[in-house]
Design a protein around this motif. Structure first.
Motif, PDB file in Angstrom:
ATOM      1  N   UNK A 115      28.147  35.137  57.286  1.00 25.17           N
ATOM      2  CA  UNK A 115      28.106  36.556  56.943  1.00 25.17           C
ATOM      3  C   UNK A 115      26.772  36.955  56.323  1.00 25.17           C
ATOM      4  N   UNK A 116      25.905  35.967  56.035  1.00 24.96           N
ATOM      5  CA  UNK A 116      24.635  36.261  55.388  1.00 24.96           C
ATOM      6  C   UNK A 116      23.464  35.797  56.234  1.00 24.96           C
ATOM      7  N   UNK A 117      22.409  36.621  56.262  1.00 22.34           N
ATOM      8  CA  UNK A 117      21.211  36.252  57.009  1.00 22.34           C
ATOM      9  C   UNK A 117      20.557  35.014  56.393  1.00 22.34           C
ATOM     10  N   UNK A 118      19.932  34.223  57.237  1.00 21.67           N
ATOM     11  CA  UNK A 118      19.255  33.010  56.781  1.00 21.67           C
ATOM     12  C   UNK A 118      20.141  31.790  56.740  1.00 21.67           C
ATOM     13  N   UNK A 119      21.430  31.952  56.994  1.00 26.23           N
ATOM     14  CA  UNK A 119      22.367  30.837  56.837  1.00 26.23           C
ATOM     15  C   UNK A 119      22.224  29.784  57.932  1.00 26.23           C
ATOM     16  N   UNK A 120      21.910  30.195  59.153  1.00 24.50           N
ATOM     17  CA  UNK A 120      21.759  29.202  60.222  1.00 24.50           C
ATOM     18  C   UNK A 120      20.574  28.285  59.940  1.00 24.50           C
ATOM     19  N   UNK A 121      19.478  28.855  59.419  1.00 22.02           N
ATOM     20  CA  UNK A 121      18.329  28.028  59.040  1.00 22.02           C
ATOM     21  C   UNK A 121      18.696  27.097  57.885  1.00 22.02           C
ATOM     22  N   UNK A 122      19.508  27.590  56.950  1.00 23.85           N
ATOM     23  CA  UNK A 122      19.943  26.748  55.834  1.00 23.85           C
ATOM     24  C   UNK A 122      20.834  25.608  56.323  1.00 23.85           C
ATOM     25  N   UNK A 123      21.656  25.894  57.325  1.00 17.96           N
ATOM     26  CA  UNK A 123      22.509  24.841  57.891  1.00 17.96           C
ATOM     27  C   UNK A 123      21.660  23.765  58.551  1.00 17.96           C
ATOM     28  N   UNK A 124      20.647  24.180  59.301  1.00 24.53           N
ATOM     29  CA  UNK A 124      19.744  23.227  59.951  1.00 24.53           C
ATOM     30  C   UNK A 124      19.117  22.300  58.910  1.00 24.53           C
ATOM     31  N   UNK A 125      18.718  22.887  57.785  1.00 28.48           N
ATOM     32  CA  UNK A 125      18.110  22.090  56.716  1.00 28.48           C
ATOM     33  C   UNK A 125      19.138  21.201  56.030  1.00 28.48           C
ATOM     34  N   UNK A 126      20.355  21.748  55.821  1.00 33.51           N
ATOM     35  CA  UNK A 126      21.385  21.007  55.079  1.00 33.51           C
ATOM     36  C   UNK A 126      21.827  19.740  55.794  1.00 33.51           C
ATOM     37  N   UNK A 127      21.736  19.727  57.122  1.00 29.94           N
ATOM     38  CA  UNK A 127      22.126  18.519  57.865  1.00 29.94           C
ATOM     39  C   UNK A 127      20.945  17.580  58.068  1.00 29.94           C
ATOM     40  N   UNK A 128      19.800  17.904  57.466  1.00 29.92           N
ATOM     41  CA  UNK A 128      18.651  17.004  57.507  1.00 29.92           C
ATOM     42  C   UNK A 128      17.733  17.183  58.694  1.00 29.92           C
ATOM     43  N   UNK A 129      17.742  18.379  59.307  1.00 29.46           N
ATOM     44  CA  UNK A 129      16.910  18.615  60.487  1.00 29.46           C
ATOM     45  C   UNK A 129      15.748  19.548  60.146  1.00 29.46           C
ATOM     46  N   UNK A 130      14.613  19.337  60.814  1.00 27.57           N
ATOM     47  CA  UNK A 130      13.485  20.251  60.692  1.00 27.57           C
ATOM     48  C   UNK A 130      13.824  21.558  61.416  1.00 27.57           C
ATOM     49  N   UNK A 131      13.129  22.663  61.104  1.00 25.57           N
ATOM     50  CA  UNK A 131      13.505  23.965  61.650  1.00 25.57           C
ATOM     51  C   UNK A 131      13.674  24.025  63.168  1.00 25.57           C
ATOM     52  N   UNK A 132      12.826  23.374  63.935  1.00 26.35           N
ATOM     53  CA  UNK A 132      12.911  23.457  65.403  1.00 26.35           C
ATOM     54  C   UNK A 132      13.383  22.155  66.035  1.00 26.35           C
ATOM     55  N   UNK A 133      13.928  21.264  65.232  1.00 27.77           N
ATOM     56  CA  UNK A 133      14.335  19.947  65.744  1.00 27.77           C
ATOM     57  C   UNK A 133      15.645  20.033  66.527  1.00 27.77           C
ATOM     58  N   UNK A 134      15.630  19.491  67.734  1.00 28.06           N
ATOM     59  CA  UNK A 134      16.796  19.535  68.623  1.00 28.06           C
ATOM     60  C   UNK A 134      17.804  18.463  68.219  1.00 28.06           C
ATOM     61  N   UNK A 135      19.078  18.804  68.278  1.00 28.77           N
ATOM     62  CA  UNK A 135      20.151  17.874  67.936  1.00 28.77           C
ATOM     63  C   UNK A 135      20.480  16.984  69.132  1.00 28.77           C
ATOM     64  N   UNK A 136      20.778  15.729  68.853  1.00 29.08           N
ATOM     65  CA  UNK A 136      21.232  14.819  69.908  1.00 29.08           C
ATOM     66  C   UNK A 136      22.726  15.009  70.135  1.00 29.08           C
ATOM     67  N   UNK A 137      23.235  14.444  71.227  1.00 33.34           N
ATOM     68  CA  UNK A 137      24.671  14.544  71.515  1.00 33.34           C
ATOM     69  C   UNK A 137      25.507  13.907  70.409  1.00 33.34           C
TER      70      UNK A 137
END
Length: 636
Positions: A170-192
């Motif tokens: 419900x808040x802007x910026x949350x998807x970027x925060x999720x990417x960071x919270x799981x230990x990924x860099x901003x543009x880093x692609x997730x593996x299967x």
């Protein structure tokens, strides 16, 4: 068998239909054609075959079949219709062999609308299927300034690196925060494997969260999940058993409730003066002796901030020599702070002060695990229900310092040395600049940051030729330099003019008295879930300015006059017409900025020469502080 299931589904449909009618909302399925953007304002993007989260299938593409279902996709046509017979056949097929044929659907703003396969969706929703295979076309709207549109485009950026469509915020910026919270860099692609792991963790959390009643909260499951992993850690949550996860979710429930609050922080601008009932005074209850722990990020010898809090601890020992014992823990890091807090609790401490913003996460975790222990963190604009936070309105003192600097700077040039661009520090800078401008309309404030990479501040001061400099707030034992507070430079000769004072001793003393006299609980309103933040200033005696003997008597009198008006609430440094570097901030001459506007300030006054640095421009030591308390640029 199929007809029996249809009969049950039909009852669910009628119940939902009637409930929506009573609420005054459309009782049947949403129709995408009714809400589509105007032609020419969107594009279509084929996504191919994907798994569609069943919960996010909310309607049909066209109006044709929308009236056959209630808003929850359960059927509402009579059991004698051909529609009911086909639904029953599909039901039997699903039970015996499973429905495998993909549906066709459109996705718009991460909601799905069925073009072919409405009855299949209805059957699978009835049986609680989590996701349905479907060939999907995405309706991509043009970018706008609307919040939902911005959220959607943040989702699209996230979806490119992690094709996950079952989490929403419900808040802007949350998807970027999720990417960071799981230990990924901003543009880093997730593996299967990473996608599967996330699906497992999120599904386990979702099941327990819903079982606890999460669907009744006015937040998304994604909001709750992000707060949860930020508090406990993504990998740590993955390692928890189902029963451990359930316990943590239950203990953290007030944190989820707090996310619903529009105004997350209940600011206490002054100490609570509420008197105890007369009966309580006549029959005082015995108060157990307090053992208080202070946890420092650095040492009193190397940090002016820590030294100020250490003076506060020593003040407590003098003020409550018979009632209070204190102990301090130094060199806390994000890696060892949990063990230091646990050590303090095991040693019998029943009140703990963690004295920097970077220690807030560990403070909340410890408070949830030990509800009988009072834990407070020194930070501003931090929203956690299980701890209280505290800070001082230092901008009031900085305004006075600016007034002194404006009066004493012969060449109208001042330098302000700041440390971290965090909540509160921007208000300090602007208050200093406004104070200087009030006394000297020609005053310019050159802003320097001590935490910037590869910057020689002394050289920059020499180049600007500033005659008055606002440096670090106080001297520390292991560095007896005179370059602190506000000082005047002329021909290489230094004179100290004034010093801002964080009187943490008075703050801690007044707070301890609320515990001892029983008024601590009066700050906590049981009717709200707002977090409590103590933000006291000159009026509470926790902030002050100490003037040097070198200051002219007239300037000293001016400081005392301004101090008195601020203390009595007759004057607010951020009142009247205010200008930033980019134009007018406030146009009403009779209005003052609210406490929330002061705390979250993201602009610099028009007489400040400099800028607010980005995280990547700062030294590594600054990054943990910025991640926790860094000023967020507001839009619009």
């Amino acid at each position: 068998m199929g007809i029996e299931e249809y009969s049950k589904a039909h009852k669910l449909g009628k119940k939902d239909y009637q409930m929506r009618m009573l609420r005054g909302v459309k009782p049947t399925l949403q129709v995408l054609d009714d809400i589509m953007p105007e032609k020419g304002s969107y594009s279509e993007v084929p996504l191919g075959l994907i798994q569609i989260p069943t919960d996010q299938i909310v309607g049909t593409k066209t109006v044709g079949r929308s009236n056959s279902f209630a808003g929850n996709f359960m059927p509402i046509l009579r059991e004698t219709t051909e529609f009911a017979s086909k639904w029953a056949t599909l039901s039997t097929s699903h039970v015996e062999e499973g429905i495998r044929e993909p549906i066709k659907a459109y996705e718009y703003m991460n909601k799905f609308y069925v073009e072919e396969g409405n009855k299949r969706v209805s059957v699978m929703k009835y049986f609680g299927v989590v996701s349905i295979p479907g060939n999907v076309i995405r309706i991509l709207p043009k970018r706008t300034e609307e919040k939902e549109n911005k959220l959607y485009y943040e989702f699209l950026d996230f979806y490119r690196v992690a094709p996950i469509n079952y989490i929403w915020f419900s808040q802007k910026g949350s998807f970027a925060k999720l990417q960071k919270a799981v230990g990924k860099e901003p543009e880093e692609v997730w593996s299967k494997d990473e996608l599967l792991k996330f699906s497992s963790i999120y599904s386990r959390f979702s099941a327990e969260y819903r079982a606890k009643g999460g669907s009744k909260l006015k937040i998304t499951e994604g909001d709750a999940f992000l707060a949860f992993i930020n508090l406990y850690g993504y990998e740590e949550i993955d390692a928890k058993t189902t029963s451990e996860l359930k316990v943590l979710i239950t203990k953290s429930w007030e944190e989820f409730e707090l996310l619903q609050e529009e105004q997350e922080v209940d600011l206490k601008m002054k100490p609570n003066e509420e008197k105890k009932p007369l009966l309580s005074l006549l029959l005082p209850l015995s108060t157990p002796k307090l053992k208080i722990a202070f946890i420092y990020e650095k040492t009193p010898g190397t940090s002016a901030w820590t030294y100020a809090h250490e003076l506060g601890r020593l003040h407590l020992e003098q003020a409550f020599s018979d009632e209070v014992n204190t102990v301090s823990y130094e060199n806390a890091t994000q890696e060892n702070v949990e063990s230091l807090i646990n050590e303090a609790i095991e040693s019998g401490c029943n009140l703990i002060f963690t004295t920097t913003p970077t220690l807030v996460q560990a403070s909340v975790k410890a408070a949830i695990a030990n509800p009988e222990i009072r834990i407070l963190n020194c930070s501003l604009n931090t929203s956690h229900r299980y701890i209280r936070t505290y800070y001082s309105r230092m901008h009031e003192a900085k305004f006075l310092m600016g007034a002194v600097a404006g009066a004493m700077a012969e060449n109208n040039r001042l330098t302000y040395i700041a440390d971290y661009p965090i909540y509160g520090s921007i208000a300090n800078i602007n208050a200093f600049a406004l104070g200087a401008k009030m006394i000297n309309p020609r005053a310019e404030v050159f802003l320097e940051w001590s935490t910037l990479k590869d910057v020689d501040i002394d050289e920059k001061i020499r180049k600007t030729g500033s005659s008055c400099i606002s440096g670090r707030d106080m001297v520390i034992p292991e560095d007896a330099s005179r370059f602190f507070g506000l000082y005047h430079m002329e021909g290489g000769y230094l004179r100290n003019l004034a010093m801002p004072l964080w009187h943490w001793g008075k703050f801690y003393e007044r707070l301890i008295r609320t515990i001892m006299d029983g008024t601590w609980k009066y700050d906590d309103d049981p009717s709200t879930t707002k977090a409590i933040n103590y933000w006291w200033g000159i009026s509470a005696g926790v902030v002050d300015v100490v003037c040097s003997q070198y200051l002219p008597i007239g300037t000293k009198r001016l400081v005392e006059l301004l101090k008195a008006t601020i203390s009595s609430d007759q004057f607010n440094p951020f009142s009247g017409i205010l200008y930033s570097q980019n134009g007018i901030v406030q146009s009403d001459p009779n209005r003052s900025l609210s406490p929330e506007e002061i705390m979250t300030m993201d602009w610099l006054a028009d007489n400040v020469i400099g800028s607010i640095p980005k995280k990547e421009e700062l030294k590594d030591k600054a990054k943990p502080v910025i991640e926790q308390q860094g000023v967020q640029k507001k839009e619009g």
